[in-house]
Design an enzyme around this catalytic site. Structure first.
Site, PDB file in Angstrom:
ATOM      1  N   LYS A  75      -9.017   8.273 -10.367  1.00  0.00           N
ATOM      2  CA  LYS A  75      -8.631   9.146  -9.253  1.00  0.00           C
ATOM      3  C   LYS A  75      -8.826  10.611  -9.653  1.00  0.00           C
ATOM      4  CE  LYS A  75      -4.588   9.628  -6.131  1.00  0.00           C
ATOM      5  NZ  LYS A  75      -3.221   9.085  -5.860  1.00  0.00           N
TER       6      LYS A  75
ATOM      7  N   SER B 175      -2.597   7.506  -1.089  1.00  0.00           N
ATOM      8  CA  SER B 175      -3.577   8.517  -1.360  1.00  0.00           C
ATOM      9  C   SER B 175      -4.711   8.066  -2.278  1.00  0.00           C
ATOM     10  CB  SER B 175      -2.890   9.739  -1.977  1.00  0.00           C
ATOM     11  OG  SER B 175      -2.326   9.407  -3.243  1.00  0.00           O
TER      12      SER B 175
ATOM     13  N   SER C 248       1.147   5.156  -3.007  1.00  0.00           N
ATOM     14  CA  SER C 248      -0.279   5.483  -3.039  1.00  0.00           C
ATOM     15  C   SER C 248      -1.194   4.581  -3.855  1.00  0.00           C
ATOM     16  CB  SER C 248      -0.479   6.916  -3.521  1.00  0.00           C
ATOM     17  OG  SER C 248      -0.237   7.786  -2.450  1.00  0.00           O
TER      18      SER C 248
HETATM   19  N1  GLN Z   1       2.016   8.481   1.561  1.00  0.00           N
HETATM   20  C1  GLN Z   1       3.027   9.072   0.723  1.00  0.00           C
HETATM   21  C2  GLN Z   1       2.961  10.562   0.833  1.00  0.00           C
HETATM   22  O1  GLN Z   1       2.197  11.040   1.583  1.00  0.00           O
HETATM   23  C3  GLN Z   1       2.874   8.604  -0.678  1.00  0.00           C
HETATM   24  C4  GLN Z   1       1.858   9.334  -1.441  1.00  0.00           C
HETATM   25  C5  GLN Z   1       1.802   8.924  -2.866  1.00  0.00           C
HETATM   26  O2  GLN Z   1       2.330   7.888  -3.246  1.00  0.00           O
HETATM   27  N2  GLN Z   1       1.173   9.771  -3.653  1.00  0.00           N
HETATM   28  O3  GLN Z   1       3.668  11.289   0.178  1.00  0.00           O
END
Ligand code: GLN
Length: 464
Positions: free
Chosen positions: A62, A137, A161
């Site tokens: 990532k 994400s 994410s």
């Molecule tokens: N969708 C969640 C957010 O927008 C989780 C994101 C994540 O786990 N980095 O914060």
């Protein structure tokens, strides 16, 4: 050589080990696959095998993991052109085990999002249906593994994410216990929640990759020695294990998803496991607590992007004006929204009402889960309330987007591990099944996931 595509990463590792496959051959094969990606999964692809490539196939990483000399910007324009002078511990550990960095994968900017549409470099398409999101994400990592442009990948999970994009792309994603994997060199979003973990084709690959990621790191004081030797998961039965189901009656849960998950509960019973419905009385407040705590921590972590230390700068007159212009141009809308929410929640006069209350809810959720694990071995839920949604469907409504995280936020709030495995299709799209356990129970979670995976026999998206 094209049959590498039909092998799991663990199977490729065996060929590398026995010498039937050379590290350079493996790297070149996957490099070509990654370079041919047309889903938007990658922001950068390596051009040649490093000297230390060895016993493991290369790994897609990532974008928010710092890799020395390689563009690493958390998919944010504010870090455009940034090439860190050092490498994240998790990536170093993988390299030491012989896995080269294959490329940097697309993501939501600073890991804020559930659809990959918040990337500063454009969205990623879901390989099951290109009009749909891959989740986020870690959307680029999930799409790359699902589409066979990477043998495996790492991502990060703050509120879901790793697990949610794994679910939406029909692959396996593991969010480890907080502290199991070093956060050193991960561009921070919310430091008390962020964890690095694997996104893989199957449970065995997840266990193999996870085993190379864990360990105490002097550069991250929250990291710990993993308390047990991790074994390759082999279980085929679930006899004597108790599974507590949470959330199947929730209003926002898609019926098709609920049906597939119910089918999986039947499979658990067929394998000898026990299923009971449990209550987590405070978990419904998880989203509200998460969307105060994560932005609060993000607002502090993102204060460092000021046009002085990293990345591009706009404006060259007055210092304050330069900060403002740089941040206005460099950050996307969602990141600005989080900074505003976080700064507000931490401001004097509101601190106790918002941040203090959210922390209390966080403690209650941790207590709920602790109590649950006195009755059952695992807590299971759907990973995401819906299958992959259409690109653009939720971008205008941040609250609808945040609902994607309903089932995944309680575990990181409590610091606990959870895996998502594919458990079937609804409307022709993958459904994820989440299995959570107590701290450092990854070995048992992956064993249970292995037995289920075998019984479910999920077929990934056909890749060519
Ligand atoms: N969708 C969640 C957010 O927008 C989780 C994101 C994540 O786990 N980095 O914060």
């Amino acid at each position: 050589m094209s049959d590498l595509l039909s092998l799991t990463a663990a199977q490729q590792a065996e060929l590398l080990e026995s010498g039937e496959l050379s590290p350079v051959e493996a790297f070149d094969f996957w490099r070509e696959r990654a370079a041919g990606d047309d889903l938007g999964s990658y922001l950068w692809v390596a051009d040649q095998a490093p000297d230390d490539a060895g016993g493991l196939p290369p790994v897609a990483v990532k974008d928010l993991f710092c890799v020395e000399g390689v563009p690493s910007g958390a998919a944010s324009r504010i870090l455009e052109g940034y090439r860190p002078p050092y490498t994240a511990t998790s990536v170093r550990n993988l390299r030491a085990a012989g896995a080269a960095v294959l490329g940097k994968t697309n993501q939501d900017e600073f890991a804020m999002g559930s659809s990959n549409e918040n990337s500063g470099y454009g969205p990623v398409q879901n390989p099951w249906d290109r009009t749909r999101v891959p989740g986020g994400s870690s959307g680029g990592s999930a799409a790359a593994v699902a589409a066979g442009t990477a043998p495996w990948a790492i991502g990060t999970d703050t509120g879901g994410s790793i697990r949610q994009p794994a679910a939406l792309c029909g692959i396996v994603g593991l969010k480890p216990t907080y502290g199991a994997v070093s956060r050193y060199g991960m561009i921070a979003f919310a430091s008390s929640l962020d964890q690095c973990g694997p996104l893989t084709r199957d449970v065995t690959d997840a266990a193999l990759l996870f085993g190379h990621l864990v360990g105490r790191d002097p550069c991250d004081s929250t990291s710990l020695d993993y308390p047990e030797q991790l074994q390759r998961p082999r279980a085929e039965r679930l006899d004597g294990l108790r599974f507590g189901v949470w959330g199947l009656e929730e209003e926002g849960l898609d019926r098709g998803v609920a049906d597939v998950v119910r089918g999986t509960l039947g499979t658990i019973e067929a394998l000898g496991g026990g299923v009971e419905v449990i209550e987590l009385p405070n978990a419904r407040q998880g989203l509200a607590a998460y969307y105060v705590i994560a932005p609060a921590e993000a607002s502090a972590n993102l204060a460092r992007y000021d046009g002085v230390r990293y990345g591009p700068r706009t404006g060259d007159g007055d210092l304050t004006e330069m900060y403002e212009q740089t941040r206005r141009d460099g950050f996307g809308d969602e990141v600005k929204r989080r900074i505003m929410i976080g700064t507000y929640a931490l401001s004097s006069g509101y601190y106790e009402a918002y941040y203090g209350t959210a922390q209390k809810v966080r403690t209650r959720i941790a207590e709920d889960l602790k109590a649950a694990f006195e009755r059952v071995d695992f807590v299971v839920t759907p990973t995401s309330p819906t299958v992959a949604f259409e690109l653009g469907e939720r971008t205008a409504d941040p609250l609808a987007m945040y609902l994607s995280d309903y089932f995944t936020v309680p575990m990181p709030l409590a610091g606990l591990p959870a895996v998502s495995i594919p458990c079937g299709l609804s409307e022709g799209l993958p459904v994820g099944f989440q299995i959570a356990g107590p701290a450092f129970s990854e070995g048992r979670i992956l064993d249970a996931a292995h037995a289920l995976e075998k019984a479910i026999g999920f077929e990934g998206v056909p890749v060519t």
